[in-house]
Design a protein around this motif. Structure first.
Motif, PDB file in Angstrom:
ATOM      1  N   PRO A  43       0.792  -1.233   0.000  1.00 13.99           N
ATOM      2  CA  PRO A  43       0.000   0.000   0.000  1.00 13.99           C
ATOM      3  C   PRO A  43       0.824   1.283   0.000  1.00 13.99           C
ATOM      4  N   GLU A  44       2.039   1.235   0.555  1.00 13.61           N
ATOM      5  CA  GLU A  44       2.846   2.466   0.585  1.00 13.61           C
ATOM      6  C   GLU A  44       3.382   2.843  -0.797  1.00 13.61           C
ATOM      7  N   HIS A  45       3.477   1.889  -1.736  1.00 17.03           N
ATOM      8  CA  HIS A  45       3.992   2.186  -3.071  1.00 17.03           C
ATOM      9  C   HIS A  45       2.906   2.598  -4.064  1.00 17.03           C
ATOM     10  N   ILE A  46       1.698   2.081  -3.898  1.00 22.45           N
ATOM     11  CA  ILE A  46       0.608   2.297  -4.864  1.00 22.45           C
ATOM     12  C   ILE A  46       0.365   3.782  -5.164  1.00 22.45           C
ATOM     13  N   PRO A  47       0.294   4.668  -4.168  1.00 27.92           N
ATOM     14  CA  PRO A  47      -0.004   6.076  -4.476  1.00 27.92           C
ATOM     15  C   PRO A  47       1.003   6.743  -5.414  1.00 27.92           C
ATOM     16  N   HIS A  48       2.206   6.170  -5.509  1.00 27.26           N
ATOM     17  CA  HIS A  48       3.250   6.777  -6.323  1.00 27.26           C
ATOM     18  C   HIS A  48       3.185   6.387  -7.797  1.00 27.26           C
ATOM     19  N   TRP A  49       2.352   5.404  -8.149  1.00 26.12           N
ATOM     20  CA  TRP A  49       2.322   5.004  -9.555  1.00 26.12           C
ATOM     21  C   TRP A  49       0.923   4.701 -10.098  1.00 26.12           C
ATOM     22  N   TRP A  50      -0.054   4.481  -9.258  1.00 28.20           N
ATOM     23  CA  TRP A  50      -1.391   4.114  -9.724  1.00 28.20           C
ATOM     24  C   TRP A  50      -2.068   5.320 -10.383  1.00 28.20           C
ATOM     25  N   GLY A  51      -2.532   5.144 -11.595  1.00 33.72           N
ATOM     26  CA  GLY A  51      -3.263   6.188 -12.304  1.00 33.72           C
ATOM     27  C   GLY A  51      -2.384   6.974 -13.250  1.00 33.72           C
ATOM     28  N   PRO A  52      -3.023   7.812 -14.060  1.00 37.79           N
ATOM     29  CA  PRO A  52      -2.275   8.597 -15.041  1.00 37.79           C
ATOM     30  C   PRO A  52      -1.422   9.693 -14.392  1.00 37.79           C
ATOM     31  N   HIS A  53      -0.525  10.263 -15.187  1.00 35.61           N
ATOM     32  CA  HIS A  53       0.329  11.361 -14.718  1.00 35.61           C
ATOM     33  C   HIS A  53      -0.523  12.447 -14.064  1.00 35.61           C
TER      34      HIS A  53
ATOM     35  N   VAL B 278      -3.400   3.269 -18.557  1.00 35.60           N
ATOM     36  CA  VAL B 278      -2.489   2.138 -18.353  1.00 35.60           C
ATOM     37  C   VAL B 278      -1.074   2.503 -18.789  1.00 35.60           C
ATOM     38  N   LEU B 279      -0.944   3.115 -19.957  1.00 38.32           N
ATOM     39  CA  LEU B 279       0.384   3.485 -20.454  1.00 38.32           C
ATOM     40  C   LEU B 279       1.087   4.436 -19.483  1.00 38.32           C
ATOM     41  N   GLU B 280       0.376   5.448 -19.027  1.00 40.72           N
ATOM     42  CA  GLU B 280       0.971   6.413 -18.103  1.00 40.72           C
ATOM     43  C   GLU B 280       1.261   5.773 -16.745  1.00 40.72           C
ATOM     44  N   GLN B 281       0.359   4.919 -16.294  1.00 38.75           N
ATOM     45  CA  GLN B 281       0.540   4.243 -15.009  1.00 38.75           C
ATOM     46  C   GLN B 281       1.789   3.366 -15.026  1.00 38.75           C
ATOM     47  N   PHE B 282       1.993   2.616 -16.103  1.00 36.32           N
ATOM     48  CA  PHE B 282       3.163   1.752 -16.165  1.00 36.32           C
ATOM     49  C   PHE B 282       4.445   2.557 -16.349  1.00 36.32           C
ATOM     50  N   ASP B 283       4.388   3.706 -16.995  1.00 38.39           N
ATOM     51  CA  ASP B 283       5.553   4.594 -17.042  1.00 38.39           C
ATOM     52  C   ASP B 283       5.887   5.080 -15.631  1.00 38.39           C
ATOM     53  N   ARG B 284       4.867   5.435 -14.876  1.00 37.56           N
ATOM     54  CA  ARG B 284       5.083   5.877 -13.500  1.00 37.56           C
ATOM     55  C   ARG B 284       5.660   4.749 -12.645  1.00 37.56           C
ATOM     56  N   LEU B 285       5.173   3.530 -12.857  1.00 38.56           N
ATOM     57  CA  LEU B 285       5.702   2.379 -12.119  1.00 38.56           C
ATOM     58  C   LEU B 285       7.173   2.164 -12.464  1.00 38.56           C
ATOM     59  N   ALA B 286       7.512   2.254 -13.745  1.00 40.47           N
ATOM     60  CA  ALA B 286       8.914   2.103 -14.162  1.00 40.47           C
ATOM     61  C   ALA B 286       9.792   3.156 -13.482  1.00 40.47           C
ATOM     62  N   ASP B 287       9.304   4.396 -13.405  1.00 43.31           N
ATOM     63  CA  ASP B 287      10.068   5.459 -12.744  1.00 43.31           C
ATOM     64  C   ASP B 287      10.256   5.150 -11.264  1.00 43.31           C
ATOM     65  N   LEU B 288       9.205   4.680 -10.600  1.00 45.92           N
ATOM     66  CA  LEU B 288       9.299   4.334  -9.176  1.00 45.92           C
ATOM     67  C   LEU B 288      10.307   3.219  -8.959  1.00 45.92           C
ATOM     68  N   LEU B 289      10.268   2.204  -9.810  1.00 52.36           N
ATOM     69  CA  LEU B 289      11.199   1.082  -9.672  1.00 52.36           C
ATOM     70  C   LEU B 289      12.644   1.529  -9.839  1.00 52.36           C
ATOM     71  N   THR B 290      12.876   2.501 -10.693  1.00 50.02           N
ATOM     72  CA  THR B 290      14.225   3.044 -10.880  1.00 50.02           C
ATOM     73  C   THR B 290      14.734   3.702  -9.604  1.00 50.02           C
ATOM     74  N   THR B 291      13.857   4.399  -8.897  1.00 55.85           N
ATOM     75  CA  THR B 291      14.277   5.075  -7.671  1.00 55.85           C
ATOM     76  C   THR B 291      14.394   4.111  -6.499  1.00 55.85           C
ATOM     77  N   GLN B 292      13.762   2.937  -6.577  1.00 53.05           N
ATOM     78  CA  GLN B 292      13.784   1.967  -5.483  1.00 53.05           C
ATOM     79  C   GLN B 292      14.995   1.034  -5.537  1.00 53.05           C
ATOM     80  N   ARG B 293      15.697   1.031  -6.657  1.00 51.93           N
ATOM     81  CA  ARG B 293      16.815   0.085  -6.833  1.00 51.93           C
ATOM     82  C   ARG B 293      17.993   0.419  -5.967  1.00 51.93           C
TER      83      ARG B 293
END
Length: 164
Positions: free
Chosen positions: A40-50, A149-164
């Motif tokens: 739940p702490e990660h969802i707000p950072h990527w769920w939904g469009p830009h 979906v496209l924007e949401q997955f771009d946001r998820l990719a960005d979040l994953l980059t910062t979490q590495r």
């Protein structure tokens, strides 16, 4: 039934009949992608469009557990469902539907099977969604689902980059 290609160069989206498949490879280990999708702490950072922020109302990631994610401050459409199968970090099967009673869309939910394939430090995430009917999928697409979906997955990719 016509097969429609709806994705972009990063995210493949196909729709045919009442089914939609979304596939994206993320430059992150499977466990990290799983955590971003189920914590739940990660969802707000990527769920939904830009430009949007989501609010996790409920997220009980276990078979029989419920989930509900809405827009912050009541903006946007809330989505909800039930987890049917949970096999960390490989697979989730859940129901999913929008909370839009004013539009009469309170019918049967879609069933989503989400798989996470380990590619040696990268992860292929595949959503297979089976909607109650082709008309329901068409309605979702007409509401802007592909763009979201496209924007949401771009946001998820960005979040994953910062979490590495």
């Amino acid at each position: 039934m016509t097969r429609r290609e709806l994705g972009d160069e990063r995210t493949a989206i196909t729709a045919e009949g009442a089914e939609m498949v979304i596939e994206r490879v993320f430059d992150a280990p499977r466990e990290l992608v799983w955590a971003a999708m189920t914590s739940p702490e990660h969802i707000p950072h990527w769920w939904g469009p830009h430009g949007t922020t989501a609010r996790v109302v409920e997220m009980d990631v276990r078979p029989g557990g419920a989930w509900r994610i809405g827009g912050a401050d009541g903006e946007g459409v809330a989505f909800f469902g039930e987890y049917l199968e949970v096999e960390p970090p490989e697979r989730i099967v859940r129901t999913s539907g929008p909370d839009m009673p004013e539009l009469g869309t309170g019918g049967p939910p879609a069933v989503e099977t989400i798989t996470f394939t380990d590619l040696g430090g990268r992860t292929r995430m595949t959503y297979h969604a089976r909607f109650p009917s082709e008309d329901v999928l068409d309605f979702a697409l007409d509401q802007g689902m592909t763009k979201g979906v496209l924007e949401q997955f771009d946001r998820l990719a960005d979040l994953l980059t910062t979490q590495r």
